[in-house]
Design a protein around this motif. Structure first.
Motif, PDB file in Angstrom:
ATOM      1  N   SER A 237       4.685 -26.535  46.175  1.00  0.00           N
ATOM      2  CA  SER A 237       5.287 -25.097  46.090  1.00  0.00           C
ATOM      3  C   SER A 237       6.212 -25.106  46.916  1.00  0.00           C
ATOM      4  O   SER A 237       7.386 -24.313  46.513  1.00  0.00           O
ATOM      5  CB  SER A 237       4.159 -24.258  46.660  1.00  0.00           C
ATOM      6  N   SER A 238       6.519 -25.995  48.054  1.00  0.00           N
ATOM      7  CA  SER A 238       7.275 -25.378  49.084  1.00  0.00           C
ATOM      8  C   SER A 238       8.127 -26.525  49.516  1.00  0.00           C
ATOM      9  O   SER A 238       8.987 -26.421  50.708  1.00  0.00           O
ATOM     10  CB  SER A 238       7.017 -24.488  50.315  1.00  0.00           C
ATOM     11  N   SER A 239       8.095 -27.649  49.057  1.00  0.00           N
ATOM     12  CA  SER A 239       8.967 -28.816  49.672  1.00  0.00           C
ATOM     13  C   SER A 239      10.378 -28.587  49.922  1.00  0.00           C
ATOM     14  O   SER A 239      10.951 -28.948  50.974  1.00  0.00           O
ATOM     15  CB  SER A 239       8.661 -30.181  48.722  1.00  0.00           C
ATOM     16  N   GLY A 240      11.135 -27.819  48.661  1.00  0.00           N
ATOM     17  CA  GLY A 240      12.598 -27.661  48.796  1.00  0.00           C
ATOM     18  C   GLY A 240      12.868 -26.575  49.876  1.00  0.00           C
ATOM     19  O   GLY A 240      13.719 -26.892  50.749  1.00  0.00           O
ATOM     20  N   HIS A 241      12.113 -25.625  50.349  1.00  0.00           N
ATOM     21  CA  HIS A 241      12.261 -24.727  51.226  1.00  0.00           C
ATOM     22  C   HIS A 241      12.011 -25.402  52.607  1.00  0.00           C
ATOM     23  O   HIS A 241      12.642 -25.041  53.685  1.00  0.00           O
ATOM     24  CB  HIS A 241      11.325 -23.486  51.161  1.00  0.00           C
ATOM     25  N   LEU A 242      11.052 -26.263  52.738  1.00  0.00           N
ATOM     26  CA  LEU A 242      10.968 -27.115  54.097  1.00  0.00           C
ATOM     27  C   LEU A 242      11.990 -27.713  54.445  1.00  0.00           C
ATOM     28  O   LEU A 242      12.215 -28.192  55.735  1.00  0.00           O
ATOM     29  CB  LEU A 242       9.652 -27.875  53.870  1.00  0.00           C
ATOM     30  N   GLN A 243      13.044 -27.991  53.585  1.00  0.00           N
ATOM     31  CA  GLN A 243      14.130 -28.771  53.982  1.00  0.00           C
ATOM     32  C   GLN A 243      15.396 -27.899  54.174  1.00  0.00           C
ATOM     33  O   GLN A 243      16.423 -28.487  54.634  1.00  0.00           O
ATOM     34  CB  GLN A 243      14.487 -29.655  52.831  1.00  0.00           C
ATOM     35  N   LEU A 244      15.066 -26.693  54.243  1.00  0.00           N
ATOM     36  CA  LEU A 244      16.224 -25.740  54.077  1.00  0.00           C
ATOM     37  C   LEU A 244      16.312 -25.104  55.638  1.00  0.00           C
ATOM     38  O   LEU A 244      15.502 -24.602  56.213  1.00  0.00           O
ATOM     39  CB  LEU A 244      16.191 -24.724  53.278  1.00  0.00           C
ATOM     40  N   PRO A 245      17.601 -25.415  56.489  1.00  0.00           N
ATOM     41  CA  PRO A 245      17.550 -24.937  57.816  1.00  0.00           C
ATOM     42  C   PRO A 245      17.144 -23.398  58.085  1.00  0.00           C
ATOM     43  O   PRO A 245      16.453 -22.885  59.196  1.00  0.00           O
ATOM     44  CB  PRO A 245      19.084 -25.169  58.355  1.00  0.00           C
ATOM     45  N   HIS A 246      17.741 -22.478  57.215  1.00  0.00           N
ATOM     46  CA  HIS A 246      17.462 -21.147  57.375  1.00  0.00           C
ATOM     47  C   HIS A 246      15.814 -20.897  57.222  1.00  0.00           C
ATOM     48  O   HIS A 246      15.257 -19.897  57.525  1.00  0.00           O
ATOM     49  CB  HIS A 246      18.341 -20.228  56.661  1.00  0.00           C
ATOM     50  N   TYR A 247      15.199 -21.508  56.404  1.00  0.00           N
ATOM     51  CA  TYR A 247      13.713 -21.368  56.201  1.00  0.00           C
ATOM     52  C   TYR A 247      12.857 -21.934  57.446  1.00  0.00           C
ATOM     53  O   TYR A 247      12.011 -21.363  57.902  1.00  0.00           O
ATOM     54  CB  TYR A 247      13.314 -22.048  54.771  1.00  0.00           C
ATOM     55  N   THR A 248      13.246 -23.359  57.923  1.00  0.00           N
ATOM     56  CA  THR A 248      12.759 -23.791  58.957  1.00  0.00           C
ATOM     57  C   THR A 248      12.818 -22.966  60.206  1.00  0.00           C
ATOM     58  O   THR A 248      11.989 -22.875  60.896  1.00  0.00           O
ATOM     59  CB  THR A 248      13.133 -25.164  59.033  1.00  0.00           C
TER      60      THR A 248
END
Length: 328
Positions: A237-248
């Motif tokens: 579901s969220s692998s892409g978001h886990l790689q984005l600095p503003h999400y992390t």
């Protein structure tokens, strides 16, 4: 029994759980939105088929439903075209539209502009001001640092259009309180909304002397089953978001430590920190209550992990089962 004053009546909506290579896969989800207790059908930014085209296709196929566009990335589209697209969806579907925007990450900004926004807050303020003014029928005269517009859209009757802002951190939440009709969050735990985002929304709204925007939270979920690995679903579901600095960064602020070099452990942390919800329908309903207590007005069910691992039919059954529990 009436709801407590600080606890909004909550609505449940559906997120299209995949990007659309063709518009036909929209139809089952539009149909589910039409006949179930779902409030609205949402679609995020797509790189292969723009959401407003998919909603228009569904309407032409007989499925006219309230639409949500979240979050369209500002570097990809001028605010005049964004306002025009939102109006097209409202006119085509005959239903209200929530059109929500965000600056995206630094990589997307650099790819489209040659450099990131020096101030994403200023860029977002300029963008929403133009879109709102155009949709309100105003003659917009703005020479901004990032966005310029000297235009007016022809007036005419249409369903209402909310102009929203994607929100992850308190600065953007305060801005949303000042200028947006709707604030949209993604992957944000209920406790983070309660303690950080909602107070910032209220602060911005009070400073501007306007109502607090509606709060819409897009929540990744999956029903528990013996053959399922919740961490694998969260990762799908969220692998892409886990790689984005503003999400992390947002996740760290919420107490969820993730590492872009170890996505599997990050996915497990999402479950532990209740950013990804997993359980049977009654357990999920209890988890949703925490979002309602935090001040969320609308939960958007995101079953992208189920779709990615088990296919679209499983994702549709998942949504039907959850909606039957929370929005019969």
């Amino acid at each position: 029994m009436t709801e407590p004053r600080d606890r909004p009546t909550i609505k449940y909506s559906i997120l299209m759980p995949f990007g659309l290579p063709r518009p036909e896969p929209t139809l089952p989800y539009a149909a589910l939105t039409q006949w179930s207790g779902a409030h609205r059908l949402w679609q995020g930014q797509s790189m292969v088929n723009q959401p407003h085209h998919a909603f228009t296709y569904a309407a032409a196929s007989g499925f006219r439903v309230p639409a949500g566009l979240a979050v369209t990335l500002m570097p990809f589209i001028h605010p005049y075209e964004a306002a025009l697209q939102a109006q097209t969806v409202a006119l085509t579907t005959g239903h209200p539209v929530a059109a929500c925007f965000g600056p995206g990450g630094a990589v997307a900004q650099r790819s489209m502009r040659g450099a990131p926004y020096r101030s994403p807050l200023t860029a977002s303020r300029e963008y929403l001001t133009i879109v709102r003014g155009l949709l309100d029928g105003e003659s917009v005269e703005q020479n901004g640092e990032y966005f310029t517009c000297h235009a007016q859209m022809p007036p005419g009757p249409r369903p209402p259009i909310e102009v929203g802002l994607g929100v992850l951190r308190p600065g953007m939440a305060r801005l949303a309180g000042e200028v947006a009709d709707t604030a949209v969050t993604w992957l944000t735990p209920a406790t983070y909304l309660r303690d950080i985002i909602v107070p910032a929304l209220r602060e911005g709204a009070e400073a501007a002397g306007r109502p607090v925007p509606r709060l819409v939270s897009i929540v990744p979920v999956a029903l528990a089953a013996p053959d399922r690995d919740p961490a694998a679903l969260a990762l799908a579901s969220s692998s892409g978001h886990l790689q984005l600095p503003h999400y992390t960064d947002m996740l760290r602020r919420s107490g969820i430590d993730t590492d872009s070099s170890d996505l599997a452990s990050g996915a497990a942390a999402l479950i532990e920190g209740r950013a990804f919800l997993y359980g049977d329908s009654k357990v999920l309903a209890e988890e949703f209550a925490a979002y309602q207590e935090a001040g969320v007005n609308e939960i958007v069910l995101n079953v992208a992990g189920v779709n990615g691992m088990h296919g679209s039919q499983a994702a549709l059954r998942e949504l039907e089962a959850i909606l039957a529990e929370v929005a019969p």
